[in-house]
Scaffold this motif. Sequence first.
Motif, PDB file in Angstrom:
ATOM      1  N   PRO A  20      -0.736  -8.209   2.279  1.00  0.00           N
ATOM      2  CA  PRO A  20      -1.855  -8.972   1.708  1.00  0.00           C
ATOM      3  C   PRO A  20      -1.730  -9.071   0.189  1.00  0.00           C
ATOM      4  CG  PRO A  20      -2.569  -6.778   2.290  1.00  0.00           C
ATOM      5  CD  PRO A  20      -1.178  -6.915   2.811  1.00  0.00           C
ATOM      6  N   ALA A  21      -2.154 -10.195  -0.319  1.00  0.00           N
ATOM      7  CA  ALA A  21      -2.110 -10.416  -1.769  1.00  0.00           C
ATOM      8  C   ALA A  21      -3.445 -10.068  -2.399  1.00  0.00           C
ATOM      9  CB  ALA A  21      -1.756 -11.869  -2.052  1.00  0.00           C
ATOM     10  N   GLU A  22      -3.418  -9.880  -3.718  1.00  0.00           N
ATOM     11  CA  GLU A  22      -4.630  -9.702  -4.525  1.00  0.00           C
ATOM     12  C   GLU A  22      -5.514  -8.567  -4.024  1.00  0.00           C
ATOM     13  OE1 GLU A  22      -6.604 -13.422  -4.838  1.00  0.00           O
ATOM     14  OE2 GLU A  22      -4.893 -14.438  -5.732  1.00  0.00           O
ATOM     15  N   LEU A  23      -4.936  -7.398  -3.938  1.00  0.00           N
ATOM     16  CA  LEU A  23      -5.729  -6.206  -3.634  1.00  0.00           C
ATOM     17  C   LEU A  23      -6.463  -5.762  -4.892  1.00  0.00           C
ATOM     18  CD1 LEU A  23      -3.039  -4.191  -1.646  1.00  0.00           C
ATOM     19  CD2 LEU A  23      -4.926  -5.519  -0.683  1.00  0.00           C
ATOM     20  N   PRO A  24      -7.513  -4.970  -4.756  1.00  0.00           N
ATOM     21  CA  PRO A  24      -8.193  -4.438  -5.949  1.00  0.00           C
ATOM     22  C   PRO A  24      -7.201  -3.679  -6.836  1.00  0.00           C
ATOM     23  CG  PRO A  24      -9.512  -4.046  -4.002  1.00  0.00           C
ATOM     24  CD  PRO A  24      -8.192  -4.566  -3.515  1.00  0.00           C
ATOM     25  N   LEU A  25      -7.259  -3.906  -8.108  1.00  0.00           N
ATOM     26  CA  LEU A  25      -6.288  -3.313  -9.026  1.00  0.00           C
ATOM     27  C   LEU A  25      -6.383  -1.793  -9.099  1.00  0.00           C
ATOM     28  CD1 LEU A  25      -6.333  -5.882 -11.979  1.00  0.00           C
ATOM     29  CD2 LEU A  25      -4.702  -5.687 -10.094  1.00  0.00           C
ATOM     30  N   ASP A  26      -7.525  -1.245  -8.700  1.00  0.00           N
ATOM     31  CA  ASP A  26      -7.682   0.213  -8.752  1.00  0.00           C
ATOM     32  C   ASP A  26      -7.397   0.862  -7.403  1.00  0.00           C
ATOM     33  OD1 ASP A  26      -9.875  -0.680  -7.363  1.00  0.00           O
ATOM     34  OD2 ASP A  26     -11.323   0.629  -8.382  1.00  0.00           O
ATOM     35  N   THR A  27      -6.729   0.147  -6.488  1.00  0.00           N
ATOM     36  CA  THR A  27      -6.411   0.703  -5.167  1.00  0.00           C
ATOM     37  C   THR A  27      -5.633   2.009  -5.318  1.00  0.00           C
ATOM     38  OG1 THR A  27      -6.364  -1.482  -4.126  1.00  0.00           O
ATOM     39  CG2 THR A  27      -5.168   0.292  -3.005  1.00  0.00           C
ATOM     40  N   GLY A  28      -6.155   3.041  -4.685  1.00  0.00           N
ATOM     41  CA  GLY A  28      -5.491   4.344  -4.751  1.00  0.00           C
ATOM     42  C   GLY A  28      -4.841   4.744  -3.444  1.00  0.00           C
ATOM     43  N   ASN A  29      -5.360   4.217  -2.333  1.00  0.00           N
ATOM     44  CA  ASN A  29      -4.823   4.543  -1.010  1.00  0.00           C
ATOM     45  C   ASN A  29      -4.723   3.244  -0.213  1.00  0.00           C
ATOM     46  OD1 ASN A  29      -4.423   5.390   1.686  1.00  0.00           O
ATOM     47  ND2 ASN A  29      -5.502   7.328   1.307  1.00  0.00           N
ATOM     48  N   LEU A  30      -3.491   2.848   0.138  1.00  0.00           N
ATOM     49  CA  LEU A  30      -3.275   1.579   0.840  1.00  0.00           C
ATOM     50  C   LEU A  30      -2.600   1.839   2.185  1.00  0.00           C
ATOM     51  CD1 LEU A  30      -3.191  -1.498   1.063  1.00  0.00           C
ATOM     52  CD2 LEU A  30      -1.062  -1.452  -0.281  1.00  0.00           C
ATOM     53  N   SER A  31      -3.255   1.422   3.259  1.00  0.00           N
ATOM     54  CA  SER A  31      -2.679   1.554   4.601  1.00  0.00           C
ATOM     55  C   SER A  31      -2.355   0.178   5.161  1.00  0.00           C
ATOM     56  CB  SER A  31      -3.654   2.273   5.545  1.00  0.00           C
ATOM     57  OG  SER A  31      -3.099   2.312   6.860  1.00  0.00           O
ATOM     58  N   LEU A  32      -1.060  -0.024   5.441  1.00  0.00           N
ATOM     59  CA  LEU A  32      -0.574  -1.252   6.086  1.00  0.00           C
ATOM     60  C   LEU A  32       0.071  -0.899   7.422  1.00  0.00           C
ATOM     61  CD1 LEU A  32       1.018  -2.859   2.907  1.00  0.00           C
ATOM     62  CD2 LEU A  32      -1.045  -3.644   4.079  1.00  0.00           C
ATOM     63  N   ALA A  33      -0.339   0.212   7.994  1.00  0.00           N
ATOM     64  CA  ALA A  33       0.273   0.731   9.220  1.00  0.00           C
ATOM     65  C   ALA A  33      -0.039  -0.155  10.421  1.00  0.00           C
ATOM     66  CB  ALA A  33      -0.214   2.151   9.483  1.00  0.00           C
ATOM     67  N   HIS A  34       0.837  -0.053  11.428  1.00  0.00           N
ATOM     68  CA  HIS A  34       0.629  -0.709  12.727  1.00  0.00           C
ATOM     69  C   HIS A  34       0.476  -2.234  12.596  1.00  0.00           C
ATOM     70  CE1 HIS A  34       0.103   3.385  13.997  1.00  0.00           C
ATOM     71  NE2 HIS A  34      -0.979   3.525  13.255  1.00  0.00           N
ATOM     72  N   ASN A  35       1.380  -2.827  11.827  1.00  0.00           N
ATOM     73  CA  ASN A  35       1.428  -4.276  11.707  1.00  0.00           C
ATOM     74  C   ASN A  35       2.819  -4.765  12.084  1.00  0.00           C
ATOM     75  OD1 ASN A  35      -1.242  -5.325  10.671  1.00  0.00           O
ATOM     76  ND2 ASN A  35      -0.860  -3.744   9.127  1.00  0.00           N
ATOM     77  N   ARG A  36       3.172  -5.982  11.654  1.00  0.00           N
ATOM     78  CA  ARG A  36       4.474  -6.559  11.987  1.00  0.00           C
ATOM     79  C   ARG A  36       5.219  -6.986  10.722  1.00  0.00           C
ATOM     80  NH1 ARG A  36       2.186 -10.384  16.977  1.00  0.00           N
ATOM     81  NH2 ARG A  36       1.243  -8.671  18.163  1.00  0.00           N
ATOM     82  N   ILE A  37       4.966  -6.279   9.660  1.00  0.00           N
ATOM     83  CA  ILE A  37       5.543  -6.620   8.361  1.00  0.00           C
ATOM     84  C   ILE A  37       7.045  -6.321   8.362  1.00  0.00           C
ATOM     85  CG2 ILE A  37       5.475  -6.117   5.890  1.00  0.00           C
ATOM     86  CD1 ILE A  37       2.518  -5.255   6.342  1.00  0.00           C
ATOM     87  N   ALA A  38       7.854  -7.343   8.038  1.00  0.00           N
ATOM     88  CA  ALA A  38       9.313  -7.196   8.053  1.00  0.00           C
ATOM     89  C   ALA A  38       9.905  -7.127   6.655  1.00  0.00           C
ATOM     90  CB  ALA A  38       9.949  -8.345   8.831  1.00  0.00           C
ATOM     91  N   SER A  39       9.144  -7.516   5.639  1.00  0.00           N
ATOM     92  CA  SER A  39       9.661  -7.475   4.270  1.00  0.00           C
ATOM     93  C   SER A  39       8.501  -7.364   3.292  1.00  0.00           C
ATOM     94  CB  SER A  39      10.488  -8.726   3.962  1.00  0.00           C
ATOM     95  OG  SER A  39       9.679  -9.896   4.022  1.00  0.00           O
ATOM     96  N   ILE A  40       8.831  -6.868   2.096  1.00  0.00           N
ATOM     97  CA  ILE A  40       7.853  -6.728   1.021  1.00  0.00           C
ATOM     98  C   ILE A  40       8.412  -7.444  -0.203  1.00  0.00           C
ATOM     99  CG2 ILE A  40       6.616  -5.096  -0.449  1.00  0.00           C
ATOM    100  CD1 ILE A  40       6.825  -3.042   1.745  1.00  0.00           C
TER     101      ILE A  40
END
Length: 258
Positions: A20-40
């Motif tokens: 996902p784009a444009e997350l809050p700039l102060d994000t301290g804990n980011l979970s992208l688990a259990h998806n189908r993401i193939a590249s960053i």
Amino acid sequence: LCACRGQAVDCSGQRLFSVPAELPLDTGNLSLAHNRIASIPPGYLACYGQLRALDLRNNSLAALPAGLFLGARRLVHLDLSYNNFSLVPADMFREASGLLRLDLSHNPGLRRVHPLAFRGLAQLRELDLSHGALAAISLEALEGLPGLVGLRLGGNPWLCGCAMEPFLKWLRGRIQRCASDSQAAECRAPPEVAGAPLLSLTEESFQACHLTLTLDDYLFIAFVGFVVSIASVATNFLLGITANCCHRWSKASEDEDV
């Protein structure tokens, strides 16, 4: 699709194919688990200087872009388990110098860890390499982790040949201050030690790796080879004479019968 609670952003289990784009700039804990993401995308974390934990488990990642962690100086926890990594290249995590825990477990195609894969991670305390396809690992890759207190290696098809001796010696020296599942880590080959726990192998197990031949040994082998060659020639000669005599005797018998 993401739930934001304070500095925690949870995008897990949303069937995402991209980050996902444009997350809050102060994000301290980011979970992208259990998806189908193939590249960053390169530089994805550049703006998130407060990020401390990144969960990417159970996706389709096979590699990470160079410089991904340039802006993530405070990252201490990284979970890359249950992905499709086959190689951990040199300097993959070098910019994430504050990492304390790195999970690379359950990457079934992970066959190689570069000797400089963990360079720069002097503070790393826990490393999970379990349940992959590793047959060997360079001692250099682990010697550069002075803060390591937890190491998991089980579930890999370890090749416990002569090349494994330095690593096992290092592991035995660290086992008192480095929690490990090395009793669960087993040798897959060679056949004589298949199924044996790594730490069940002692210095005596590698005695054959240190055997060297002296000049007398080489001379003895040469002498035995010479004797065997002469014996072979003599045997063939005698067999030839015997066969010739049998042939003549058989012919003479046929002539008498006529």
